[in-house]
Design a protein around this motif. Structure first.
Motif, PDB file in Angstrom:
ATOM      1  N   GLY A 351      50.517  34.209  30.080  1.00 52.47           N
ATOM      2  CA  GLY A 351      50.344  34.368  28.645  1.00 52.47           C
ATOM      3  C   GLY A 351      50.891  35.721  28.232  1.00 52.47           C
ATOM      4  N   ALA A 352      50.590  36.090  26.994  1.00 46.47           N
ATOM      5  CA  ALA A 352      51.173  37.323  26.452  1.00 46.47           C
ATOM      6  C   ALA A 352      50.427  38.570  26.905  1.00 46.47           C
ATOM      7  N   ARG A 353      49.182  38.430  27.346  1.00 52.99           N
ATOM      8  CA  ARG A 353      48.367  39.625  27.563  1.00 52.99           C
ATOM      9  C   ARG A 353      47.850  39.797  28.974  1.00 52.99           C
ATOM     10  N   ALA A 354      48.196  38.907  29.862  1.00 52.52           N
ATOM     11  CA  ALA A 354      47.627  39.002  31.217  1.00 52.52           C
ATOM     12  C   ALA A 354      48.732  39.023  32.255  1.00 52.52           C
ATOM     13  N   ARG A 355      48.436  39.638  33.364  1.00 51.24           N
ATOM     14  CA  ARG A 355      49.379  39.692  34.471  1.00 51.24           C
ATOM     15  C   ARG A 355      48.616  39.420  35.752  1.00 51.24           C
ATOM     16  N   LEU A 356      49.181  38.566  36.563  1.00 50.42           N
ATOM     17  CA  LEU A 356      48.537  38.177  37.812  1.00 50.42           C
ATOM     18  C   LEU A 356      49.426  38.630  38.965  1.00 50.42           C
ATOM     19  N   ALA A 357      48.814  39.242  39.976  1.00 46.16           N
ATOM     20  CA  ALA A 357      49.575  39.662  41.156  1.00 46.16           C
ATOM     21  C   ALA A 357      48.975  38.994  42.388  1.00 46.16           C
ATOM     22  N   LEU A 358      49.859  38.481  43.217  1.00 44.27           N
ATOM     23  CA  LEU A 358      49.452  37.882  44.490  1.00 44.27           C
ATOM     24  C   LEU A 358      50.092  38.715  45.595  1.00 44.27           C
ATOM     25  N   ALA A 359      49.291  39.151  46.558  1.00 51.13           N
ATOM     26  CA  ALA A 359      49.830  40.015  47.612  1.00 51.13           C
ATOM     27  C   ALA A 359      49.293  39.560  48.960  1.00 51.13           C
ATOM     28  N   TYR A 360      50.066  39.848  49.977  1.00 55.00           N
ATOM     29  CA  TYR A 360      49.592  39.608  51.336  1.00 55.00           C
ATOM     30  C   TYR A 360      49.954  40.841  52.153  1.00 55.00           C
ATOM     31  N   GLY A 361      48.943  41.395  52.820  1.00 57.44           N
ATOM     32  CA  GLY A 361      49.148  42.618  53.578  1.00 57.44           C
ATOM     33  C   GLY A 361      48.789  42.436  55.044  1.00 57.44           C
ATOM     34  N   ALA A 362      49.384  43.274  55.855  1.00 57.68           N
ATOM     35  CA  ALA A 362      49.056  43.286  57.287  1.00 57.68           C
ATOM     36  C   ALA A 362      49.074  44.734  57.752  1.00 57.68           C
ATOM     37  N   ALA A 363      48.213  45.085  58.701  1.00 59.88           N
ATOM     38  CA  ALA A 363      48.169  46.469  59.206  1.00 59.88           C
ATOM     39  C   ALA A 363      47.839  46.464  60.695  1.00 59.88           C
ATOM     40  N   GLY A 378      45.616  39.803  55.384  1.00 59.90           N
ATOM     41  CA  GLY A 378      44.893  38.983  54.412  1.00 59.90           C
ATOM     42  C   GLY A 378      45.502  39.030  53.031  1.00 59.90           C
ATOM     43  N   PRO A 379      45.083  38.097  52.194  1.00 60.89           N
ATOM     44  CA  PRO A 379      45.626  38.002  50.827  1.00 60.89           C
ATOM     45  C   PRO A 379      44.802  38.815  49.819  1.00 60.89           C
ATOM     46  N   ARG A 380      45.430  39.118  48.721  1.00 57.63           N
ATOM     47  CA  ARG A 380      44.735  39.805  47.628  1.00 57.63           C
ATOM     48  C   ARG A 380      45.260  39.253  46.294  1.00 57.63           C
ATOM     49  N   VAL A 381      44.377  39.095  45.357  1.00 55.62           N
ATOM     50  CA  VAL A 381      44.756  38.622  44.014  1.00 55.62           C
ATOM     51  C   VAL A 381      44.266  39.650  42.999  1.00 55.62           C
ATOM     52  N   GLU A 382      45.140  40.035  42.115  1.00 57.40           N
ATOM     53  CA  GLU A 382      44.757  41.008  41.070  1.00 57.40           C
ATOM     54  C   GLU A 382      45.081  40.414  39.705  1.00 57.40           C
ATOM     55  N   LEU A 383      44.153  40.540  38.803  1.00 55.35           N
ATOM     56  CA  LEU A 383      44.385  40.076  37.428  1.00 55.35           C
ATOM     57  C   LEU A 383      44.160  41.251  36.483  1.00 55.35           C
ATOM     58  N   ARG A 384      45.098  41.467  35.614  1.00 54.38           N
ATOM     59  CA  ARG A 384      44.955  42.518  34.601  1.00 54.38           C
ATOM     60  C   ARG A 384      45.132  41.879  33.224  1.00 54.38           C
ATOM     61  N   VAL A 385      44.205  42.178  32.325  1.00 58.27           N
ATOM     62  CA  VAL A 385      44.236  41.565  30.998  1.00 58.27           C
ATOM     63  C   VAL A 385      44.117  42.663  29.942  1.00 58.27           C
ATOM     64  N   VAL A 386      45.016  42.646  28.982  1.00 61.73           N
ATOM     65  CA  VAL A 386      44.872  43.524  27.820  1.00 61.73           C
ATOM     66  C   VAL A 386      44.012  42.749  26.829  1.00 61.73           C
ATOM     67  N   ALA A 387      42.725  43.081  26.781  1.00 61.52           N
ATOM     68  CA  ALA A 387      41.779  42.255  26.022  1.00 61.52           C
ATOM     69  C   ALA A 387      41.940  42.446  24.529  1.00 61.52           C
ATOM     70  N   SER A 388      42.068  43.674  24.122  1.00 58.22           N
ATOM     71  CA  SER A 388      42.295  43.979  22.712  1.00 58.22           C
ATOM     72  C   SER A 388      42.870  45.389  22.673  1.00 58.22           C
ATOM     73  N   ARG A 389      43.054  45.893  21.475  1.00 58.90           N
ATOM     74  CA  ARG A 389      43.693  47.214  21.369  1.00 58.90           C
ATOM     75  C   ARG A 389      42.875  48.260  22.131  1.00 58.90           C
ATOM     76  N   GLY A 390      43.461  48.855  23.168  1.00 60.76           N
ATOM     77  CA  GLY A 390      42.810  49.922  23.916  1.00 60.76           C
ATOM     78  C   GLY A 390      41.770  49.454  24.911  1.00 60.76           C
ATOM     79  N   VAL A 391      41.619  48.159  25.100  1.00 60.42           N
ATOM     80  CA  VAL A 391      40.628  47.661  26.069  1.00 60.42           C
ATOM     81  C   VAL A 391      41.343  46.802  27.108  1.00 60.42           C
ATOM     82  N   ARG A 392      41.156  47.170  28.376  1.00 60.32           N
ATOM     83  CA  ARG A 392      41.794  46.436  29.471  1.00 60.32           C
ATOM     84  C   ARG A 392      40.732  45.967  30.458  1.00 60.32           C
TER      85      ARG A 392
END
Lengths: 469, 199
Positions: A351-363, A378-392
């Motif tokens: 959508g216009a206000r959210a970003r999803l990241a999928l990652a897989y790391g090894a160490a 293991g895997p990692r999922v990150e979601l970032r949403v700009v909820a409204s003006r100045g709020v994330r």
């Protein structure tokens, strides 16, 4: 007669250049009126209506050679496809170069909204990494009240790309006048303020740790919870902006209110170089870190990091690798060794206000003592949403599977752990440089050795202030 | 539904002999969404003496995305006679970025049917959102530049619409930016009755 003509006009709409059928009865007077309308429409640059009117004139007067000649001229000239609409379709389909050509052809035509064309063509050039071509078009669109906010938003992105962070922040602030753009624009204004030649961010937070000593459930040692506070400062210097060398210094103190044996403090000094292209970026960095634990020296390390990411369509693909050479203080020295870690990552807009990241790391942690060495992934999922003006809002979920290299005779087992991590974050820009943060982190550790299982929840509330030019 | 209203309106309009057929044909084409055919028929009706032919043609021009041509065509008759045509008149102003012009016409749509009234309410809210922001000097200069460019093309009515917008927007600013220049242009443009560009 009119009904027949209208039917003719409807058929002409399907193929305006099909052969003209003569009307049942000729009417040269009416044909002249249609021809007059056609001439006026042609003069106004409206091919479609001119063709329709010439067809009617030709149908009503078989001897109207002028209308037939004009019709033939128009039909020979081209298909009449609206270049603006064609440009829009190509832009939607991702053919930006084709869209630019169509928008250029649309300029100056009757009925075309020039600021709209300039805005869309400017956006295409921006997406193609052609800042020099984009800027004058976006400036032209900015003069139109209807498009001013979106034009300023893209001018801000251009400025950010060029490293002109102050100008970018001002443009994003101005674009925030539009309710539709404000959430993203105000967030980018905040980012732009930290992209200048230097920035210093101070953070203070307080919270609660439900399991400071990582105690297992229902077995000794007893779980110890405590309040905590944390102070941190990060300074960044990059004289030539985001594209070039940088130095970073960081210090922090994580202090328990009662259980000061678990206090952690430390500092990092890092130097690196970031290269930025239009659709890619990469960096190489060296970092020296020093940590204390319970007020005593604990760890010093040297880390080398390489990271790169690129834009493929609408997806950002990235990869990073690090090697950390760790030297623990006396009492912890068996942990000393080399850690190597790598991660691949893909992120995309939702959508216009959210970003999803999928990652897989090894160490791989190659500790001096083999029973302490392990491989994890293991895997990692990150979601970032700009909820409204100045709020994330942010949410992270990760799973890590860790297997130790060797059988531990003391434990009577070869340890295998699984870590389930989750975190939630709310950030609120109170003022241009002030940000309030609420965070909740949690971990559930499962292990083949019961004594290493634990659950931990850490809610915190904090405040950050950023100094920047 | 709004297009069907135009058909009823055309049916009730008395025009010169011969022009009626074209008015009705234009209205039918308009109702069917064939706005290019509607425009041709309305233009023919206008040339044959239909008094409202030009206003109907102006409505078709809005639908064809030719907002400036529409503003120009509507300029030959004052608003207030018919709410349906005034709705298209307001749309033309809005799409030509003449927001105060659109707002003025929308405010006068008191006898419109429920469908038009709903759409007009939405458009007026959008206009209010645009006008709520402080008008920059750059924006007023843009209107003045449009006014001068259209005057140079001989499109006096359209030029006057841009200059009037610039004058009114400038009057909302403490420094009255552009008002004097816009008024000076209007004096040059408006002494005779406003006429549309001859096609």
């Amino acid at each position: 007669m009119i009904a027949a003509l209208i039917t003719g006009l409807a058929l002409a709409a399907a193929d305006p250049c099909a052969p003209v059928q003569s009307a049942a009865a000729a009417d040269p007077g009416a044909a002249a009126v249609y021809r007059g309308v056609a001439d006026a429409e042609a003069q106004a640059g409206s091919r479609e209506t001119a063709v329709l009117a010439y067809r009617s004139a030709a149908a009503l007067d078989p001897t109207d050679h002028a209308s037939r000649a004009a019709l033939e001229r128009f039909c020979r000239a081209g298909s009449g496809v609206d270049p603006f609409q064609a440009g829009l379709a190509k832009m939607d389909a991702g053919d930006l170069r084709g869209a630019v050509a169509d928008f250029r052809a649309a300029r100056g035509r009757v009925g075309v909204d020039e600021p709209s064309v300039a805005l869309l063509e400017g956006i295409c050039h921006y997406e193609l990494g052609e800042g020099r071509e984009a800027e004058p078009l976006l400036r032209a669109a900015e003069r139109s009240p209807e498009h001013a906010d979106l034009a300023r938003f893209y001018l801000g992105l251009l400025a950010l790309r060029e490293g002109a962070s102050s100008r970018a922040a001002a443009l994003f602030d101005a674009a925030s006048a539009s309710a539709a753009i404000a959430p993203v624009a105000s967030d980018l204004a905040r980012v732009a303020r930290t992209r200048g030649p230097w920035a210093l961010t101070l953070v203070a937070s307080s919270g609660f740790d439900s399991n400071v000593n990582l105690a297992p459930p229902g077995a000794p040692p007893a779980r110890a919870s405590d309040g905590l506070y944390a102070l941190g400062a990060t300074g960044l210097v990059r004289p030539w902006g985001a594209d070039g060398p940088y130095l970073r210094a960081q210090g922090f103190l994580d202090k328990q209110y009662r259980l000061d044996a678990y206090d952690v403090s430390g500092g990092d000094l890092a130097g690196g170089w970031q290269l930025q292209g239009t659709r890619w970026s990469g960096l190489a960095e060296y970092d020296f870190a020093y940590r204390t634990f319970g007020g005593s020296p604990f760890l010093s390390s040297h880390r080398l990091l390489a990271s790169a990411w690129t834009l493929v369509g609408d997806v950002t693909l990235g990869a990073s690798y690090l090697a950390r050479f760790e030297s623990y203080a006396d009492g912890f020295s068996p942990f000393s060794g080399t850690v190597q870690a790598a991660e691949v990552r893909a992120s995309f807009g939702v959508g216009a206000r959210a970003r999803l990241a999928l990652a897989y790391g090894a160490a791989w942690d190659g500790a001096r003592l083999s029973i302490l060495s392990y491989v994890e992934h293991g895997p990692r999922v990150e979601l970032r949403v700009v909820a409204s003006r100045g709020v994330r809002l942010g949410a992270d979920v990760a799973t890590t599977f860790r297997g130790y290299d060797a059988f531990d005779p003391t434990l009577g087992a070869r340890r295998r752990d699984t870590y389930l991590d989750a975190a939630g974050l709310v950030e609120w820009d109170l003022a241009p440089r002030w940000t309030a943060q609420l965070a909740l982190r949690g971990r559930r550790a499962l292990s083949s050795v019961a004594g290493f299982e634990y659950t931990k929840v850490v809610p915190t509330a904090g405040l950050a202030y950023t100094f920047s030019p | 539904m709004i297009a069907a209203g135009l058909l009823l309106l055309a049916l009730s309009t008395s025009a010169a002999p011969g022009a009626d057929e074209h008015l009705l044909a234009g209205a039918a084409a308009f109702r069917d969404g064939r706005f290019d055919a509607a425009l041709v028929e309305f233009r023919v009706a206008e040339k044959l003496g239909a008094p409202d032919g030009r206003a109907y043609a102006a409505a078709a021009l809005v639908k064809l995305g030719r907002a400036e041509d529409s503003v120009e065509a509507f300029a030959s008759s004052p608003p207030g006679d018919d709410d349906l045509l005034d709705w298209y008149r307001a749309l033309a102003c809005y799409e030509a970025q003449l927001y105060l012009c659109a707002d003025r016409i929308l405010a006068g749509l008191t006898r419109a049917g429920p469908k038009v009234a709903t759409e007009a309410g939405k458009l007026r809210a959008e206009v209010a959102r645009v006008l709520a922001r402080e008008t920059t000097a750059t924006t007023i200069d843009w209107y003045l530049a449009r006014c001068e460019a259209r005057r140079a093309e001989g499109r006096a009515a359209l030029a006057a619409a841009y200059c009037r917008e610039a004058a009114e927007l400038g009057a909302r600013r403490p420094d009255r930016h552009g008002v004097a220049r816009a008024n000076a242009e209007l004096v040059r443009l408006e002494p005779p009755a406003p006429v549309g560009r001859e096609r």
